[in-house]
Design an enzyme around this catalytic site. Sequence first.
Site, PDB file in Angstrom:
ATOM      1  CB  SER A 124      -6.938   2.287   5.428  1.00 57.84           C
ATOM      2  OG  SER A 124      -6.903   2.404   6.842  1.00 57.84           O
ATOM      3  NE  ARG A 172      -1.270   2.189   4.368  1.00 54.07           N
ATOM      4  CZ  ARG A 172      -2.220   2.457   5.245  1.00 54.07           C
ATOM      5  NH1 ARG A 172      -2.554   1.527   6.152  1.00 54.07           N
ATOM      6  NH2 ARG A 172      -2.842   3.609   5.262  1.00 54.07           N
ATOM      7  CG  ASN A 182       1.898  -1.580  -0.593  1.00 51.42           C
ATOM      8  OD1 ASN A 182       2.664  -0.871  -1.233  1.00 51.42           O
ATOM      9  ND2 ASN A 182       0.901  -1.072   0.118  1.00 51.42           N
TER      10      ASN A 182
END
Length: 286
Positions: A222, A226, A230
């Site tokens: 994660s 992440r 993004n």
Amino acid sequence: MAAEGGLTTSGYIIHHLTNLTFGKLPEGFVRYNGEVVGEGGTWTIAHGNEAATMGFWAINLDTMLFSVGLGMLFIWLFKKAATKATTGVPGNLQNFCEWIVEFVDEQVKSSFHSRNQVVAPLALTIFVWVFLMNLMDLIPVDWIPYLAQQMGVPYLKIVPSTDVNATMGMSLSVFALIIYYSLSVKGPKEFIGELTLQPLGKWALPANLFLEGVNLLAKPVSLGLRLFGNMYAGEMIFILIALLPFWIQWVLSVPWAIFHILVITLQAFIFMVLTIVYLSMAHESH
């Protein structure tokens, strides 16, 4: 420069999302110019489908160039501020560096409740380095790749955090520290106990190991995905904007760039805070 070199829309997008890669082509691989690679393969700089065939040990040269270069820029700026620091009226660089150090220090004090001299410098490095890598996304998408093409470099991605290899490399480094401190601070017995005896008790050891194992492995995944997701999405929007007519580009790119300043800062902050929290958990007994 929406369609440089006569590229189609899909070709333009693929061009800007392709890394310049160095690695070993497999045995018998036929290159686009018709040359057949000799026995044992050959080391070369490639891109596109050629780069994809190189496998795990291929290195994205552009990612390495910009990430290492930005890391050296970070070290140089803060070293310069430290050597010229004064107790009198500070300069702009000293003010800026002191503000960042104080900001990171507050985050460490609020989230990390053990004693470790590595955590604060690590948090500072992560925040500034990730922010600088993200900041490259604000440079117009065609400028540096166009200059590179004029020098004979066909592909060049300038935002290291849009390369999953870079973000996962950083997250796996944090994960290695989590395992190291979990074992060194708690000891192997307590660390294994946390993975096998909770949350359902000793009679549900396999279920506990599965749940806690997934929870442990989810941290680096994660953390890396992440940041990558993004930043990759932000870069894609800039590329799509560049495909529009010139006058529309300015109408859309400026507001998105202003909003993206918040995004790149927030992503650096999240990566730093989660690193602090994960290392704090590695130091605490449950």
